[in-house]
Design an enzyme around this catalytic site. Sequence first.
Site, short mmCIF file in Angstrom:
data_model
loop_
_atom_site.label_atom_id
_atom_site.label_comp_id
_atom_site.label_asym_id
_atom_site.label_seq_id
_atom_site.Cartn_x
_atom_site.Cartn_y
_atom_site.Cartn_z
N MET A 199 -1.45 -48.66 -13.33
CA MET A 199 -2.59 -48.86 -12.44
C MET A 199 -2.62 -47.76 -11.37
O MET A 199 -3.29 -47.89 -10.35
CB MET A 199 -2.54 -50.25 -11.79
N GLY A 200 -1.89 -46.67 -11.63
CA GLY A 200 -1.95 -45.53 -10.71
C GLY A 200 -1.13 -45.76 -9.45
O GLY A 200 -0.30 -46.64 -9.38
N GLY A 213 9.22 -44.86 -10.54
CA GLY A 213 9.34 -45.87 -11.60
C GLY A 213 8.41 -45.52 -12.75
O GLY A 213 8.83 -45.48 -13.92
N HIS A 214 7.14 -45.25 -12.41
CA HIS A 214 6.19 -44.86 -13.46
C HIS A 214 6.66 -43.57 -14.15
O HIS A 214 6.60 -43.46 -15.38
CB HIS A 214 4.82 -44.56 -12.85
N MET A 238 10.97 -49.99 -6.75
CA MET A 238 9.74 -49.24 -6.48
C MET A 238 8.53 -50.02 -6.96
O MET A 238 8.56 -50.64 -8.03
CB MET A 238 9.78 -47.88 -7.16
N SER A 239 7.46 -49.97 -6.17
CA SER A 239 6.21 -50.65 -6.53
C SER A 239 5.08 -50.02 -5.74
O SER A 239 5.26 -49.66 -4.57
CB SER A 239 6.32 -52.14 -6.17
N GLN A 265 6.14 -59.45 -18.03
CA GLN A 265 5.05 -58.69 -18.66
C GLN A 265 5.54 -57.99 -19.93
O GLN A 265 4.87 -58.03 -20.98
CB GLN A 265 4.52 -57.66 -17.67
N GLY A 273 7.85 -51.12 -17.99
CA GLY A 273 9.03 -51.19 -17.13
C GLY A 273 9.60 -52.59 -17.05
O GLY A 273 8.87 -53.58 -17.06
N ARG A 300 2.80 -51.57 -4.54
CA ARG A 300 2.49 -52.52 -3.45
C ARG A 300 3.43 -52.37 -2.26
O ARG A 300 3.15 -52.92 -1.20
CB ARG A 300 2.54 -53.96 -3.97
P1 AMP Z 1 1.72 -50.84 -12.62
O1 AMP Z 1 1.10 -49.53 -12.25
O2 AMP Z 1 2.31 -51.58 -11.47
O3 AMP Z 1 0.83 -51.68 -13.49
O4 AMP Z 1 2.98 -50.49 -13.53
C1 AMP Z 1 2.84 -49.72 -14.70
C2 AMP Z 1 4.13 -49.75 -15.46
O5 AMP Z 1 5.17 -49.22 -14.64
C3 AMP Z 1 4.56 -51.16 -15.86
O6 AMP Z 1 5.10 -51.13 -17.16
C4 AMP Z 1 5.61 -51.49 -14.84
O7 AMP Z 1 6.58 -52.41 -15.31
C5 AMP Z 1 6.24 -50.13 -14.62
N1 AMP Z 1 6.95 -50.07 -13.34
C6 AMP Z 1 6.45 -50.39 -12.12
N2 AMP Z 1 7.41 -50.26 -11.18
C7 AMP Z 1 8.53 -49.87 -11.82
C8 AMP Z 1 9.87 -49.58 -11.40
N3 AMP Z 1 10.24 -49.67 -10.13
N4 AMP Z 1 10.76 -49.19 -12.34
C9 AMP Z 1 10.40 -49.10 -13.64
N5 AMP Z 1 9.15 -49.35 -14.11
C10 AMP Z 1 8.24 -49.73 -13.20
#
Ligand code: AMP
Length: 279
Positions: free
Chosen positions: A30-31, A36-37, A184-185, A153, A147, A187
Amino acid sequence: MIIVRTVAEMQGLSRRWRREGKRVGFVPTMGFLHDGHLSLVRLARDESDVSAVSIFVNPTQFGPSEDLAQYPRDFLRDEALCRGEGVDCVFYPAPEEMYASDFSTWVEEGVLSKPLCGQARPTHFRGVTTVVTKLFNAVLPDVAVFGRKDAQQALVIERMVRDLNVPVRIIVGDIIRESDGLAMSSRNKYLSVDERQRALSIRAGLLAASRLYDGGEKTAEVLRLAVLGSIEEQGGKVDYVELVSRAQLAALPQVSEPAVIAVAAFFGKTRLIDNCYLG
Ligand code: AMP
């Protein structure tokens, strides 16, 4: 690096790659990208010949009172980060490109999506499985990387791919953390300095539970309370702390099979999730 905004163009590009015998690796996001991404992008590149990253804040996985409008966005920064990682294509569709105004078809997993985050966010995983299906149909990947930060998920997607014979291999990458342990997030940007400091109690609680487990403690309630206590002591509002099996996400009274302690907790208005594998 090519930026693609339509499904038709994305399918065309992917079909061309496939005709050239290239394996396509894909990371849906989701950008507002972070390390992490990017760790998932590196995994995708290791497993494929060409790589695509999607950047799409998916409206159908947000509940009516959730943070869709405020969700952080910075396409130019994301684009530069993808370029820096050697990504071949960024798929960046507008919401109208992904959802017709009379959109009416859903993909729904019926068991693994129900507990944990599915309790507090009853339509969330239906949005995730639907958008991931749509993204797979646009990008036509051989391999897709998710991730373990979002452990539920990843399990739901693996189940969906198995149940619907989706011809995509799923890889799940480790949780990447800040140097102080916070997962990492995107959010995390919402957190005040004080909230961010207090949010470290999530990881501290998971580590405490993990140490208890390593010391021989197998009782779910004891392990749960270690996490709960750590978070509540720092003023976090726990949504859930559950010890569940990794195969079925079923609540376990004892760690008698591979398990995961999964947490969701609010610091201020920000809902954070994290987890830790046991056994
Ligand atoms: P999102 O942008 O939050 O939808 O995340 C996109 C992908 O990145 C998903 O598969 C998440 O599980 C993964 N992801 C988000 N945060 C992390 C993290 N800290 N470490 C590893 N993968 C992550």
